[in-house]
Design an enzyme around this catalytic site. Structure first.
Site, PDB file in Angstrom:
ATOM      1  N   GLY A 178      -1.473  -8.772  -6.813  1.00 44.07           N
ATOM      2  CA  GLY A 178      -0.746  -6.977  -6.106  1.00 44.07           C
ATOM      3  C   GLY A 178      -2.173  -5.895  -6.429  1.00 44.07           C
ATOM      4  CG  ASP A 225      10.090   2.635  -4.636  1.00 42.40           C
ATOM      5  OD1 ASP A 225       9.644   3.006  -3.449  1.00 42.40           O
ATOM      6  OD2 ASP A 225       8.812   2.436  -5.499  1.00 42.40           O
ATOM      7  CB  SER A 236       0.060   3.935  -6.332  1.00 42.61           C
ATOM      8  OG  SER A 236       2.164   4.094  -6.912  1.00 42.61           O
ATOM      9  CG  LEU A 237       2.298   4.569 -10.337  1.00 44.19           C
ATOM     10  CD1 LEU A 237       3.289   4.908 -11.278  1.00 44.19           C
ATOM     11  CD2 LEU A 237       1.237   5.649 -10.399  1.00 44.19           C
ATOM     12  CB  ALA A 238       0.389  -1.111 -12.943  1.00 41.70           C
TER      13      ALA A 238
END
Length: 386
Positions: free
Chosen positions: A59, A212, A62-64
């Site tokens: 996966g 989220d 956006s951050l990791a």
């Protein structure tokens, strides 16, 4: 916020379609760069801590991104979340660009007030970029549901640093994968009910909620032996980087707003709805119809939004009275937002006025509603009315 806007039906379709790419179209970081970051944060190379480690991510957000490996010390198969290496370096530049851009938008188009978005970004992004905070959030979420018989499962955290998170690996399908649900004899209506119950528990009772819950952050699996789930499945909640608290007074008023929306329309009930909309969202009578639509996911209840031409669909007296949304109703509200005099500006005004906690609740509401629709349930798709 782009992900939130993609799920908001009250915005024009052109806007939401443009924003949808922000949900799952992220590029992976090259493995060599990840090795350098891992060594810097963990003090040892990947091959020293793992018997095997898949270089291809399962996966990418956006951050990791997340990799699967076998952890030597614990002897467990684990999911390893590694932050994109140059994220921190460019984060401040990105936020400065957002501030400048939104400042110019406000200067040239004063009615489009988005400067609060930059403020929210500066507050929340550093929290999401610190995986030690995420590990603590996951531990707290597990503790708050420990004595509640629910289908929720939180993966165990094994090791955490600021940019690397090693946790229990869970095999399952996306919660909105209808083929997976059918193959495992899982009732999608019960899944939707459990999702609603879990997040209602967080918002209305715990006063601390995951902000989220998009489909990429929710897995589903058959209940393993010893599970506390009341059903034959467990819902696995991932990515605990962003939580918000909500104080008791706001929770009570928000609950009373929903109770008024569930009551049949009458003059006292209509007054109650507006009263609690003001207490919850800082929303006056003029903006109430837009706020109600954002909460319920529907065009209008009786006595709420006279401006919408609703001769082609029946307006419900309450959220309990709602029938499945028709194409005519969807078209009517899209037309009202895109063509109606001042309605789009009213939507933007609502987003600017509501307290930040309430905005995050609206985001949660939108995402759970989208999940309910994706599950193609046969019951009401108003998530907080169950």
């Amino acid at each position: 916020m782009g992900q939130h806007m993609a799920s908001m039906f009250v915005l024009p379709k052109e806007w939401t379609d443009t924003m949808k790419v922000l949900q799952d179209k992220c590029e992976p970081t090259q493995y060599n760069d990840l090795e350098v970051l891992f060594l810097s944060d963990m003090g040892a190379p990947i091959e020293e801590l793992f018997d095997d480690f898949d270089p291809n991510p399962i996966g990418v957000a956006s951050l990791a991104q997340v990799h699967v490996g076998h952890h030597k010390e614990s002897g467990a198969r684990v999911a390893v979340k590694i932050q994109h290496p140059h994220l921190a370096e460019f984060c401040e530049v990105d936020m400065e660009m957002v501030d400048i851009t939104l400042g110019w938008v406000k200067y040239w188009f004063p009615q489009f007030e988005f400067t609060w978005l930059g403020e929210e970004m500066r507050t929340n992004l550093p929290k999401e970029m610190n995986f030690v905070i995420e590990a603590a959030n996951a531990s707290r979420a597990e503790a708050e549901f420990r004595d509640i018989r629910a289908s929720l499962y939180i993966p165990k955290v094994i090791v955490s640093s600021k940019r690397v998170l090693i946790m229990e690996y869970i095999q399952g399908g996306r919660v909105d994968d209808l083929a997976y649900l059918a193959d495992h004899n899982v009732d999608r209506n019960k899944v939707a009910i459990e999702l609603s119950r879990i997040f209602n528990q967080m918002v209305l009772l715990n006063g601390w909620f995951h902000a989220d819950p998009h489909p990429g952050n929710l897995l589903i699996r058959p209940s393993p032996p010893g599970s506390r789930s009341p059903y034959n499945f467990e819902i696995v909640l991932l990515d605990h980087g962003l939580y918000f608290d909500i104080d008791r007074k706001l929770r009570v008023n928000y609950s009373k707003l929903w109770l008024s929306l569930m009551a049949p329309a009458s003059r006292p009930v209509l007054q109650e709805r507006r009263k609690y909309a003001e207490l919850v969202g800082n929303i006056d009578s003029d903006l109430y119809p837009v706020f109600e639509a954002a909460i319920t996911g529907r065009a209008a209840l009786e006595g709420s939004w006279e401006e919408i031409e609703d001769n082609k669909f029946r307006r419900a007296s309450s959220v309990i009275d709602m029938v499945p949304q028709t194409d005519e109703e969807k078209d009517a509200i899209r037309h009202a937002v895109s063509q109606g005099d001042g309605i789009l500006l009213s939507v933007l005004d609502v987003l600017r006025r509501v307290p930040r906690r309430v905005l995050m609740v609206l985001k949660l509401n939108d995402l759970t509603r989208s999940l309910d629709l994706a599950l193609m349930t046969t019951h009401s798709n108003v998530p907080f009315s169950s």
